[in-house]
Write a protein that holds these residues in place. Sequence first.
Motif, PDB file in Angstrom:
ATOM      1  N   PRO A   1       3.005  -5.310  -5.033  1.00  0.00           N
ATOM      2  CA  PRO A   1       3.173  -6.217  -6.177  1.00  0.00           C
ATOM      3  C   PRO A   1       4.555  -6.073  -6.809  1.00  0.00           C
ATOM      4  O   PRO A   1       5.042  -4.963  -7.001  1.00  0.00           O
ATOM      5  N   GLY A   2       5.166  -7.209  -7.090  1.00  0.00           N
ATOM      6  CA  GLY A   2       6.492  -7.197  -7.692  1.00  0.00           C
ATOM      7  C   GLY A   2       7.624  -7.040  -6.701  1.00  0.00           C
ATOM      8  O   GLY A   2       8.788  -7.136  -7.069  1.00  0.00           O
ATOM      9  N   LYS A   3       7.287  -6.800  -5.455  1.00  0.00           N
ATOM     10  CA  LYS A   3       8.304  -6.622  -4.416  1.00  0.00           C
ATOM     11  C   LYS A   3       7.979  -7.500  -3.208  1.00  0.00           C
ATOM     12  O   LYS A   3       7.991  -7.054  -2.073  1.00  0.00           O
ATOM     13  N   GLY A   4       7.705  -8.766  -3.478  1.00  0.00           N
ATOM     14  CA  GLY A   4       7.327  -9.666  -2.405  1.00  0.00           C
ATOM     15  C   GLY A   4       5.869  -9.477  -2.028  1.00  0.00           C
ATOM     16  O   GLY A   4       5.126  -8.728  -2.662  1.00  0.00           O
ATOM     17  N   VAL A   5       5.471 -10.162  -0.960  1.00  0.00           N
ATOM     18  CA  VAL A   5       4.087 -10.086  -0.478  1.00  0.00           C
ATOM     19  C   VAL A   5       4.048  -9.273   0.812  1.00  0.00           C
ATOM     20  O   VAL A   5       4.736  -9.595   1.779  1.00  0.00           O
ATOM     21  N   THR A   6       3.254  -8.222   0.804  1.00  0.00           N
ATOM     22  CA  THR A   6       3.062  -7.400   1.998  1.00  0.00           C
ATOM     23  C   THR A   6       1.569  -7.357   2.309  1.00  0.00           C
ATOM     24  O   THR A   6       0.790  -6.804   1.533  1.00  0.00           O
ATOM     25  N   ARG A   7       1.202  -7.963   3.415  1.00  0.00           N
ATOM     26  CA  ARG A   7      -0.201  -8.002   3.822  1.00  0.00           C
ATOM     27  C   ARG A   7      -0.251  -7.921   5.353  1.00  0.00           C
ATOM     28  O   ARG A   7      -0.144  -8.914   6.052  1.00  0.00           O
ATOM     29  N   PHE A   8      -0.356  -6.696   5.854  1.00  0.00           N
ATOM     30  CA  PHE A   8      -0.411  -6.509   7.302  1.00  0.00           C
ATOM     31  C   PHE A   8      -1.826  -6.792   7.798  1.00  0.00           C
ATOM     32  O   PHE A   8      -2.814  -6.542   7.102  1.00  0.00           O
ATOM     33  N   SER A   9      -1.923  -7.274   9.014  1.00  0.00           N
ATOM     34  CA  SER A   9      -3.230  -7.491   9.624  1.00  0.00           C
ATOM     35  C   SER A   9      -4.013  -6.190   9.668  1.00  0.00           C
ATOM     36  O   SER A   9      -3.443  -5.112   9.881  1.00  0.00           O
ATOM     37  N   TYR A  10      -5.318  -6.299   9.440  1.00  0.00           N
ATOM     38  CA  TYR A  10      -6.279  -5.186   9.520  1.00  0.00           C
ATOM     39  C   TYR A  10      -6.136  -4.199   8.375  1.00  0.00           C
ATOM     40  O   TYR A  10      -6.734  -3.128   8.405  1.00  0.00           O
ATOM     41  N   SER A  11      -5.352  -4.529   7.348  1.00  0.00           N
ATOM     42  CA  SER A  11      -5.187  -3.673   6.178  1.00  0.00           C
ATOM     43  C   SER A  11      -6.265  -4.004   5.143  1.00  0.00           C
ATOM     44  O   SER A  11      -6.962  -5.023   5.246  1.00  0.00           O
ATOM     45  N   PRO A  12      -6.419  -3.158   4.100  1.00  0.00           N
ATOM     46  CA  PRO A  12      -7.366  -3.496   3.027  1.00  0.00           C
ATOM     47  C   PRO A  12      -7.055  -4.847   2.377  1.00  0.00           C
ATOM     48  O   PRO A  12      -7.971  -5.598   2.031  1.00  0.00           O
ATOM     49  N   GLU A  13      -5.758  -5.169   2.215  1.00  0.00           N
ATOM     50  CA  GLU A  13      -5.377  -6.456   1.623  1.00  0.00           C
ATOM     51  C   GLU A  13      -5.777  -7.614   2.531  1.00  0.00           C
ATOM     52  O   GLU A  13      -6.225  -8.662   2.058  1.00  0.00           O
ATOM     53  N   ASP A  14      -5.615  -7.422   3.820  1.00  0.00           N
ATOM     54  CA  ASP A  14      -6.012  -8.438   4.796  1.00  0.00           C
ATOM     55  C   ASP A  14      -7.530  -8.654   4.738  1.00  0.00           C
ATOM     56  O   ASP A  14      -8.000  -9.793   4.793  1.00  0.00           O
ATOM     57  N   ARG A  15      -8.275  -7.571   4.619  1.00  0.00           N
ATOM     58  CA  ARG A  15      -9.736  -7.685   4.558  1.00  0.00           C
ATOM     59  C   ARG A  15     -10.161  -8.488   3.330  1.00  0.00           C
ATOM     60  O   ARG A  15     -11.052  -9.351   3.416  1.00  0.00           O
TER      61      ARG A  15
END
Length: 413
Positions: free
Chosen positions: A24-38
């Motif tokens: 948060p605050g540093k762009g969007v980072t959402r790698f596949s199979y990560s908690p954010e991806d889920r």
Amino acid sequence: MQIAVDISRMMDRIETLSGFNSTPGKGVTRFSYSPEDRKAREYLGTIFSALGLNVTVDGAGNIRARLEGSDPNAPAVLSGSHIDTVLHGGKYDGAVGTLGAVEAVQSILESGLPRRCPIEVAVFAEEEGSNFGSTLSGSKALVGKYTLADMEKLSNPEGKSMAGLLREGGYAPETMADNLLRPEKIRAMMELHIEQSVVLESRGVPVGIVEAVAGIRVLEIRIKGVPNHAGATPMTLRQDPLAAAARLMGTIEDLAKGSETGSTVGTVGKISCHPNVSNIIPGEVTFTVDIRDVQEAGIEFVAAGIKKEAAALAVSRDVSIDVVHISESAPVRLDGHIAGVTEKCAGRRNFSSMRMNSGAVHDACMFAPLVPTGMIFIPSKGGRSHVPEEFTDPGDIEKGVSLLADVLYELSK
């Protein structure tokens, strides 16, 4: 009757999706199979459920959400993109194509217009290659280019394999062989995407109709010389690999500009210099070269020129130069009929459009050899992408999604 999309709904969904973010605050980072991806997948699942779509998830994590047509045996029209991002990326890359397909399907459903073919929203896993350094991994698995053995070999910096991460996430990579794309079951594939360059914006055109996607050849240049004292070694007696590298890099730029295809680009993007000390002539330099063109001839022209110049520099500067082939993908031509349908649909809405090429690879590349495939581009502000500043105007997004809805409907009738 013209299909009406709800741009406010679309933009709200883009904002919600961007909230599933590990930086948060540093762009969007959402790698596949990560908690954010889920969490992002769970969010999409609620939308699919509300629309009454039939959802399947394969062993590589690709999602397909199906809206049935009047003929359940008819081949489906497929549309979608990806929701994974690069590190500190933007909120539009991939998301516009994925949520645009959702909005297009929802708008078609709300229009009540009759359809014969099913329409499927696709969410492809691991497009960016942020985990394993290999782009399009999910769609490669779907079309059979990546086997279970390949997914066992691909690993992230922590040493976890793609297959291992999939199992940890509750997927079954062992089932992919039984869940490959069946081309006879797909009528067409359409992908909406931000351009990630400046062509549309610079020309004031809101819609690009992609005709071809550039092929890529990646080379690694390894130059070895003799490390020595920066002050005590005369210029005439040096075996300086960095000076040779600089000459070769300049030649690469000249070769790409001089290619007769007019669409060749060449990029030196990664450099390693050893020992990398200010007062020592380097002993070894390694750098990568990324060559792209929609015509194989342009790629070959630059690659051949690099090898020729490298051989000459090795002799004239008394250094050793190895040109190592790292990877390659062929140029891809998209379907001419679908491009024509897209152009006609744009004309009906009085959208200015242009035919163009893509220098970036997309999931659509994996489908083009197997099924009729098309792509729609919409402008990127300043051409910026893969950065927090990535932005596409909502008005342009509305045009792109409206056009996508029209094309999907035309192909599904």
